[in-house]
Write an enzyme that holds these catalytic residues in place. Structure first.
Site, PDB file in Angstrom:
ATOM      1  N   HIS A 190       1.657  32.701  83.041  1.00  0.00           N
ATOM      2  CA  HIS A 190       2.795  33.540  83.234  1.00  0.00           C
ATOM      3  C   HIS A 190       2.804  34.254  82.243  1.00  0.00           C
ATOM      4  CE1 HIS A 190       3.840  30.849  80.278  1.00  0.00           C
ATOM      5  NE2 HIS A 190       4.945  31.523  79.572  1.00  0.00           N
ATOM      6  N   ASP A 247      -3.468  24.802  74.668  1.00  0.00           N
ATOM      7  CA  ASP A 247      -1.996  24.972  74.563  1.00  0.00           C
ATOM      8  C   ASP A 247      -2.320  26.423  74.955  1.00  0.00           C
ATOM      9  OD1 ASP A 247       0.082  25.091  76.338  1.00  0.00           O
ATOM     10  OD2 ASP A 247       1.001  25.329  74.141  1.00  0.00           O
ATOM     11  N   HIS A 252      -3.637  32.285  77.510  1.00  0.00           N
ATOM     12  CA  HIS A 252      -2.010  33.431  77.026  1.00  0.00           C
ATOM     13  C   HIS A 252      -2.971  34.418  75.757  1.00  0.00           C
ATOM     14  CE1 HIS A 252       0.419  31.150  78.687  1.00  0.00           C
ATOM     15  NE2 HIS A 252       0.984  30.382  78.691  1.00  0.00           N
TER      16      HIS A 252
HETATM   17  C1  BG6 Z   1       3.192  27.826  77.244  1.00  0.00           C
HETATM   18  C2  BG6 Z   1       2.466  26.500  76.640  1.00  0.00           C
HETATM   19  O1  BG6 Z   1       2.093  28.046  79.043  1.00  0.00           O
HETATM   20  O2  BG6 Z   1       3.947  28.545  77.172  1.00  0.00           O
HETATM   21  C3  BG6 Z   1       3.974  26.234  75.520  1.00  0.00           C
HETATM   22  O3  BG6 Z   1       2.365  25.443  77.218  1.00  0.00           O
HETATM   23  C4  BG6 Z   1       4.457  27.686  75.249  1.00  0.00           C
HETATM   24  O4  BG6 Z   1       3.691  25.311  74.858  1.00  0.00           O
HETATM   25  C5  BG6 Z   1       5.097  28.606  75.963  1.00  0.00           C
HETATM   26  O5  BG6 Z   1       6.009  27.285  74.221  1.00  0.00           O
HETATM   27  C6  BG6 Z   1       5.220  30.002  75.782  1.00  0.00           C
HETATM   28  O6  BG6 Z   1       6.418  30.884  76.873  1.00  0.00           O
HETATM   29  P1  BG6 Z   1       6.885  31.800  76.397  1.00  0.00           P
HETATM   30  O7  BG6 Z   1       6.881  32.504  77.056  1.00  0.00           O
HETATM   31  O8  BG6 Z   1       7.831  31.502  75.911  1.00  0.00           O
HETATM   32  O9  BG6 Z   1       6.233  32.533  75.833  1.00  0.00           O
END
Ligand code: BG6
Length: 505
Positions: A190, A247, A252
């Site tokens: 995402h 994670d 990411h």
């Molecule tokens: C997720 C992780 O992929 O991304 C979570 O599994 C994390 O642990 C989250 O909190 C963070 O996403 P964002 O968009 O809130 O920065």
């Protein structure tokens, strides 16, 4: 289509499709998918004859599903239901198929429902379910003849984690590819759907002024930080096995790093973009076991205060082992062994229960080759280009200028560019990603080889950490992470202070 929205999300209109959600009553569906679909529907981005089909367990009737969607939207996108006409339009699109994920009956029911959907042959299967179910669902879809693209597209969407190490990621890829062609598989990260991350690519490849500077000759190092103030919430079962490295960094942060570091793609076609990103991932220097100690830092939060509220230590969270050595903070120093980036450190850090939620990329440029002014340390200001990803997307260039007055004192100045234009509509990551799946644009999705390369990059660190029984602690609500500063050795300036939000971006 609303013009403002079209301008940010692209102008290609999706064809009508059946959007089948497995895990229809799960948290992801409630918090992200339904609000994103409702929002897209509002802007006519779903196609006039699209349907949203929830795959639900027995005893979940059509009306129960509709009520469920209503309540979920009321909580996470109230505008969609408070206006009765808007809710009626969404409600008309809802359908259910009933059955158990493991039983062929569910897929036969689904096949029947889809056959009845004349003129809506395109199907998107969204697996909002735990990864342990991916194989069962993918093979059942194939067996029921639902994976064939004879009439319209068949696309399957899955969420991370894509395996827990290289071997399990390879196994997952093989399993999925046994039932679906790689071109039908959309792996969601995402972060790639975030507006500011997409802007990074546009910014890099649409401004020729950057290209001469974007390399080892001018850039001292790059910092990518994703700080969260939340703890692990209710996810101990997953997080205990994952930890911050798996994670966040494996997925990411390395994805974002690959966009910072990639070569210009031949075109914006999905595979051209992904080819360049994978080249970066392949060029990440494998850390030698003896270097892990000096190039990677992990720690776990102890009790502390976040936003003035006392919060418990990680080990006191529900479902966490009393002696858990799972890291809730991880920082790594990576090198990309290619012509452009040789010798430039990429510092990636992420953690939970840090002082505030903020994600940003900082490109720190080298100091001028000669010091003409009588500078003390405080007056030194490396040029920095900062991309703030969240909470307030924007860019900042820091420069050095003269302090007004008779002396030749220097001062740092900031050129700020908030990302959102007044009145513009910023789609949520899931809207962008769902839209791209529907129009078949794969550039923002992770390809099988990319997933595997990301695992290869972090495996030496995972292996070294797995051998260590002890872990350093940091107090929740602070950046007092032992060893974090040592990673900056050899880099100009220290870690950027993430609380530096004096100017709105
Ligand atoms: C997720 C992780 O992929 O991304 C979570 O599994 C994390 O642990 C989250 O909190 C963070 O996403 P964002 O968009 O809130 O920065």
């Amino acid at each position: 289509m609303n013009e403002k929205f079209a301008s940010v999300i692209g102008s290609k209109q999706p064809e009508a499709a059946n959007i089948v959600i497995f895990g229809a009553t799960g948290d992801l569906t409630k918090r992200k998918l339904l609000p994103a679909l409702a929002h897209m529907h509002r802007w006519n981005l779903l196609g006039p004859h699209s349907r949203i089909i929830g795959a639900v367990r027995e005893n979940f009737s059509q009306s129960k599903w509709k009520n469920y969607v209503h309540d979920a939207l009321l909580q996470f996108f109230p505008d969609a239901v408070l206006n009765p006409r808007s809710w009626m339009r969404i409600k008309d699109k809802l359908d259910v198929v009933v059955g158990d994920l493991a039983e062929p009956e569910l897929y036969q029911n689904l096949a029947r429902t889809l056959r009845e959907a004349d003129g809506r042959k395109n199907v998107l299967f969204y697996l909002a379910i735990p990864p342990s179910w991916y194989e069962t669902v993918a093979s059942n879809l194939r067996k029921a003849g639902l994976a064939d693209e004879k009439e319209g597209f068949r696309r399957i969407v899955i969420e991370k984690p894509f395996g827990m190490d290289l071997a399990s990621a390879e196994a997952l890829n093989q399993t999925l590819q046994a039932h679906f062609d790689e071109t039908q598989i959309y792996r969601i990260d995402h972060y790639l759907g975030k507006e500011a991350v997409q802007n990074l690519m546009i910014f890099r490849f649409s401004n020729s002024v950057l290209e001469p500077l974007w390399n080892r000759n001018y850039i001292d190092h790059v910092q990518i930080s994703v700080a969260e103030s939340l703890g692990i919430e209710y996810r101990a079962g997953y997080y205990e096995k994952a930890g911050a490295l798996r994670d966040m960094i494996q997925s990411h942060l390395i994805q974002v790093m690959s966009i910072v570091a990639m070569e210009p793609p031949l075109s914006m076609d999905g595979d051209d973009v992904r080819n360049e990103k994978v080249k970066v991932m392949r060029a990440i220097r494998r850390m030698r076991p003896e270097d892990v100690h000096s190039h990677a830092v992990r720690a776990q939060y102890g009790a502390g205060a976040v936003d003035g509220e006392q919060v418990p230590a990680y080990r006191e969270e529900q479902g966490v082992a009393e002696d858990s050595a799972t890291e809730t903070f991880a920082a790594v120093k990576l090198y990309i062994d290619n012509w452009r980036w040789q010798g430039v450190p990429f510092l990636l850090r992420t953690g939970k229960r840090l002082p505030q939620r903020v994600s940003e990329i900082c490109i720190r440029f080298k100091s001028p080759p000669q010091t003409l002014f009588d500078l003390d340390d405080a007056a030194m200001h490396n040029n920095e280009l900062i991309f703030r990803l969240q909470p307030d997307a924007g860019m900042r260039l820091t420069m050095t200028a003269k302090q007004p007055g008779l002396s030749m004192d220097l001062r740092g100045i900031q050129l700020d560019a908030p990302y959102a234009m007044a009145g513009s509509s910023m789609p949520e990551a899931y809207e962008t990603l769902l839209h791209d799946v529907l129009i078949g644009e794969a550039g923002l999705f992770t390809r099988a080889d990319g997933v595997e390369e990301c695992w290869r990059a972090v495996e030496p660190i995972m292996e070294a950490w797995a051998r260590e029984k002890n872990i350093n602690m940091y107090p929740a609500g602070s950046f007092d992470v032992p060893g974090m500063d040592a990673l900056m050795e050899g880099c100009e300036g220290g870690w950027r202070d993430l609380s530096d939000t004096e100017h709105a971006y």
